[in-house]
Motif scaffolding. Structure first.
Motif, mmCIF file in Angstrom:
data_model
loop_
_atom_site.group_PDB
_atom_site.id
_atom_site.type_symbol
_atom_site.label_atom_id
_atom_site.label_comp_id
_atom_site.label_asym_id
_atom_site.label_seq_id
_atom_site.Cartn_x
_atom_site.Cartn_y
_atom_site.Cartn_z
ATOM 1 N N GLU A 1 7.917 -7.148 -1.588
ATOM 2 C CA GLU A 1 7.142 -6.013 -2.116
ATOM 3 C C GLU A 1 7.910 -5.194 -3.157
ATOM 4 O OE1 GLU A 1 6.439 -3.803 1.446
ATOM 5 O OE2 GLU A 1 8.157 -2.493 1.119
ATOM 6 N N LYS A 2 7.126 -4.618 -4.056
ATOM 7 C CA LYS A 2 7.697 -3.701 -5.044
ATOM 8 C C LYS A 2 6.777 -2.488 -5.125
ATOM 9 C CE LYS A 2 10.136 -6.773 -8.159
ATOM 10 N NZ LYS A 2 9.664 -8.109 -8.408
ATOM 11 N N THR A 36 4.385 -0.266 -6.595
ATOM 12 C CA THR A 36 3.534 -0.482 -7.763
ATOM 13 C C THR A 36 2.592 0.707 -7.953
ATOM 14 O OG1 THR A 36 3.579 -2.827 -7.207
ATOM 15 C CG2 THR A 36 1.927 -2.133 -8.831
ATOM 16 N N GLU A 90 -0.507 3.018 -9.317
ATOM 17 C CA GLU A 90 -1.864 2.864 -9.858
ATOM 18 C C GLU A 90 -1.864 3.410 -11.289
ATOM 19 O OE1 GLU A 90 -5.279 4.288 -7.598
ATOM 20 O OE2 GLU A 90 -4.104 4.187 -5.762
ATOM 21 N N ILE A 126 1.239 5.286 -5.328
ATOM 22 C CA ILE A 126 2.204 4.181 -5.443
ATOM 23 C C ILE A 126 2.112 3.338 -4.170
ATOM 24 C CG2 ILE A 126 4.640 3.557 -5.630
ATOM 25 C CD1 ILE A 126 5.097 6.015 -7.287
ATOM 26 N N ASN A 143 2.971 -0.556 -1.992
ATOM 27 C CA ASN A 143 3.861 -1.715 -1.867
ATOM 28 C C ASN A 143 3.058 -2.975 -2.147
ATOM 29 O OD1 ASN A 143 6.039 -0.089 -0.954
ATOM 30 N ND2 ASN A 143 5.080 0.001 1.070
ATOM 31 N N GLN A 144 3.305 -3.572 -3.308
ATOM 32 C CA GLN A 144 2.528 -4.767 -3.663
ATOM 33 C C GLN A 144 3.454 -5.926 -4.028
ATOM 34 O OE1 GLN A 144 -0.684 -1.996 -5.838
ATOM 35 N NE2 GLN A 144 -1.193 -4.171 -6.013
ATOM 36 N N SER A 145 2.906 -7.129 -3.918
ATOM 37 C CA SER A 145 3.668 -8.333 -4.253
ATOM 38 C C SER A 145 2.667 -9.440 -4.529
ATOM 39 C CB SER A 145 4.562 -8.740 -3.077
ATOM 40 O OG SER A 145 3.750 -9.132 -1.990
ATOM 41 N N ASP A 181 -1.412 -9.437 -3.987
ATOM 42 C CA ASP A 181 -2.261 -9.498 -5.183
ATOM 43 C C ASP A 181 -3.081 -10.792 -5.280
ATOM 44 O OD1 ASP A 181 -1.207 -7.082 -5.724
ATOM 45 O OD2 ASP A 181 0.221 -7.769 -7.230
#
Lengths: 556, 250
Positions: free
Chosen positions: B49-50, B52, B54, B199, B201-203, B207
């Motif tokens: 995760e990073k 990310t 909006e 903000i 946590n996406q990866s 996605d």
């Protein structure tokens, strides 16, 4: 019979529908349609309970070992699918998004542990209750008593959440205050349990399972169809809904899709709903893991769950009943997140105001503008879910008191009728205690139930795991492990209660985070296991007769 | 340990019978699959995760300095108001955070209104607040009409396009009492609120889409449950076969 029933249905159903349409709103007015459905359901349960009522203590405790494995699987599922599953799980996901899935995983994954580590062996051991096993395996009357007390505490803790759910649904249907609703609902479930006992409960559980699952699924099919998602399999169809919440749903200029209050089916981009351990949820990775782990080991230590394995004829049946039970449970658990997702969008407008999270399943159906009868069925299903679990819990608690404390410790000569009397007195006493605690509204239903899981994970789970799989575990080790697990439980619960009453204890933030009331078993259970092993190795070995029994009866 | 006890010792890790050995191996295999599937995947999510942001957060960041200094131009004020609305549309915000965001939005609308019309704006919002306080049902026609009129009138101020869901939130989030000043409390707490809600946590796992779901969500909410049932089924079949092979009778 059908010739009579059909015309009656033709007349009654439209009347019910009309009455319900007039009354069902988001507010707290009396709703006649849902009330009639609920009352009919309860009458059915009591009738079935009466027809299959307990005739002696063996029936009361374990239904005479005469239930098939599919039937037992249904009973396991019904016993398991409580207000926490039916109402609480969607509430947790509605409030905290992905974090709520820790409860879904925790409450299902534990069955794998239960099956591969315990189910068959527990059946082979052949004891009525968890305390019976503990007292026998660890050759100690004191441990039997402590085990019974813990079983009662777990049952009470678990029941509190259920009474909360019953109170919410009775309050919604009858349009009365929560406190009054808890009293009414609590009295009804008590009466039902006293009439039926375990045999009635087991039969009822099979009927309750069908009612619970049907009432849960029908609104979901309609919601997915109505809001244009893949309705044929809503458990998959809501996936696009989750993605839509993440990306946001713009206004539809024709305003075709609206909720029952006339607000558009639209939402701003809300990735926090689906993204892991999002800061908006206030929950962390550690908490996710700790909750899932605690719930899973708690599952394998809950007395009323373990007790279900005595109602099947053989250990082979006990194993297969877990498979069936888990499958039946998963049907609901695959579906619950869909309610949370629909609820998120349908209540997205600030105009809807703050809704009671624990009732979000019912509010979602209402906001989705479903037929009031369907919403009423859903609410009655929620009550049924709570009822089925409470009955099992009260029986488990009553068994612990009557069988493990009264008969085994206080009065071994007690006649069966006297045993049954004490079981019933214990049921009444437990109901009163649970009702009083439920009135305090300490937390969400799912969270209250999670406390019971952590308590079971810290105390009963280590005793069963080592008791079955390691003959070296002895009485002294069991006592030491129980003290360690109990200490962790006491610390966690003390900080939880202190916080609720605004009392600041030393290192409050640190303890509340690392030993949260919903997940303290992540530390308590491993600690209890280690202490049990260390002390057992330092003290006299387990008596030869126990070892022989384990080899010859349990592991052969 | 006494020799008498050696023949009667049960240990999961040191099984003494063929059935116990076979059972141990099955349990270890299944438990490993179970543990890796649950905890391994969540750890993988954590590793990949990073944080990310909006788009609304990036917009907020780009204009915040000027807004804070009171030197923001019209476009910056519009973007500022829109970013506050983006958070106000989320459900989970607390009452205190909501008040801060409402102050930010109301102030930006006030600033974007020509001086000569500001008193009228406050009067309009006050009028709507009065109607809102008096109604018992949100489908009240007077209320609905006042709300829609206010939305229609003010949406162009923030350049909200016709299908922007924030148009619906705008009239509900305006507060006549907090229009004139961007309070010190708002200036202090707003950046943290925006960071908290915008903000994520996406990866690649979050996605990617699978059967409509974000993949990680499908994996946890659907697949893991299928796996649990599957593991239980496999265990029962294997133990049944074992019992059959060893002719175990219960």
């Amino acid at each position: 019979m059908k010739k009579i029933l059909f015309p009656i249905l033709l007349v009654v159903l439209p009347m019910l529908s009309q009455a319900a349409t007039a009354a069902t709103q988001l507010d707290t007015g009396f709703k006649i349609g849902p009330a009639i459905i609920l009352i009919s359901m309860l009458v059915l349960f009591v009738l079935v309970g009466f027809l299959f009522r307990a005739r002696d203590t063996a029936d009361f405790y374990v239904a005479g070992n005469g239930i098939s494995r599919v039937g037992s699987g249904m009973a396991i599922a019904s016993n398991w699918m409580s207000a926490a599953s039916f109402l609480g799980m969607a509430a947790l996901m509605y409030g905290t998004g992905y974090h709520g899935l820790a409860y879904v995983v925790g409450w299902t994954g534990g069955y794998v542990l239960l099956l591969i580590l315990m189910a068959g062996q527990i059946r082979k051991y052949g004891k009525y209750t968890a305390a019976d096993f503990i007292g026998d395996r660890y050759y100690s009357q004191a441990l039997r008593t402590v085990g019974a007390i813990i079983a009662i505490l777990i049952s009470i803790s678990y029941c509190v959440g259920q009474f909360g759910g019953i109170g919410l649904m009775f309050s919604w249907i009858l349009g009365v205050e929560y406190n009054v609703a808890v009293l009414i609902g609590g009295s009804v479930v008590l009466a039902y349990t006293l009439i039926s006992g375990m045999l009635g409960v087991t039969k009822n559980m099979q009927i309750q399972y069908v009612i619970i699952i049907v009432s849960f699924l029908i609104p979901l099919f309609i919601l997915t169809y109505k809001f244009d998602y893949f309705w044929m399999l809503p458990q998959i169809g809501y996936g696009s809904l989750v993605s839509d919440i993440v990306a946001g749903i713009p206004l539809n200029e024709t305003h075709q899709l609206v909720n029952s209050l006339g607000q558009d089916f639209a939402v701003v981009p809300s990735p926090e709903y689906a993204m892991p351990w999002d800061s908006a949820s206030g929950q962390t990775f550690f908490q996710w893991i700790a909750i899932a782990f605690s719930l899973m080991i708690g599952t394998a230590g809950l007395p009323h769950v373990i007790q279900r394995f005595y109602v099947v004829p053989k250990s082979h049946d006990a194993r297969w009943s877990v498979v069936w039970g888990l499958f039946f449970i998963c049907i609901l658990y695959w579906s619950a997140p869909a309610y949370a997702a629909f609820g998120k969008i349908l209540s997205a407008s600030p105009e809807v105001g703050k809704l009671a999270k624990d009732a979000i399943v019912v509010y979602t159906a209402q906001l989705g503008n479903l037929n009031p009868l369907i919403v009423g069925l859903l609410a009655a299903g929620g009550v049924s879910a709570a009822f089925s679990t409470v009955s099992g819990l009260l029986v488990a608690g009553a068994s612990a008191f009557s069988h493990d404390i009264y008969v085994k410790v206080i009065n071994p000569q007690a006649s069966p009728s006297r045993q049954l009397l004490f079981a019933r007195l214990a049921t009444i006493l437990m109901s009163i205690i649970v009702g009083v605690i439920a009135l305090l509204k300490l937390a969400l239903i799912g969270q209250l139930v999670a406390v019971a899981f952590s308590l079971a994970g810290c105390t009963i789970f280590p005793l069963f795991l080592l008791g079955i799989w390691w003959s070296g575990s002895n009485k002294q080790g069991a006592i030491a492990g129980l003290i360690a697990g109990g200490l962790v439980s006491v610390i966690a619960l003390t900080y939880f209660i202190a916080e609720k009453y605004g009392i600041a204890l030393p290192a409050h933030d640190f303890i509340s985070y690392w030993l949260g009331a919903w997940y303290f078993a992540w530390l308590g259970a491993p600690l209890a296991l280690v202490v049990n092993i260390v002390v057992s190795n330092m003290t006299p070995a387990t008596p030869i007769e126990i070892r022989k029994f384990l080899i010859e009866r349990v592991h052969t | 340990m006494s020799d008498d006890y050696n023949g009667y010792h049960i240990s999961f890790f040191r099984p003494t019978t063929p059935r116990a050995k076979a059972n141990r191996n099955i349990v270890i295999w299944l438990a490993s699959i179970w543990a890796v599937s649950i905890f391994g995947f969540q750890i993988l999510l954590l590793v990949l995760e990073k944080p990310t942001p909006e788009p609304a957060y990036l917009t907020f960041q780009s204009v915040w300095e000027d807004v804070e200094d009171n030197s923001a131009d019209k476009v910056e004020l519009q973007e500022f108001g829109k970013s506050a609305l983006s958070v106000l549309g989320k459900i989970a915000i607390s009452d205190k955070e909501k008040a801060t965001l409402e102050n930010a939005l109301s102030w930006s609308i006030y600033q974007l209104t020509p001086d000569s019309l500001r008193s009228a704006l406050i009067a309009r919002v006050q009028g709507f607040e009065k109607i809102k306080a008096e109604i018992v049902n949100i489908s009240n026609p007077d209320y609905v009409s006042a709300r829609n009129a206010l939305s229609k009138e003010l949406s162009p101020v923030l350049v909200l396009v016709s299908n922007d869901v924030r148009r619906n939130i705008l009239p509900l989030a305006l507060r006549s009492s907090s229009m004139k000043v961007l309070t010190d409390d708002t200036k202090v707490s707003l950046p943290a609120i925006m960071e908290k809600y915008l903000i994520h946590n996406q990866s690649v796992l979050t996605d990617t889409r699978f059967l409509g779901f974000p993949f990680h969500y499908f994996y946890t909410a659907v697949f893991l449950l299928i796996l649990f049932v599957g593991l239980c089924w496999v265990y029962c079949v294997l133990v049944d076969r074992l019992d059959e092979r060893l002719k175990t009778v219960e």
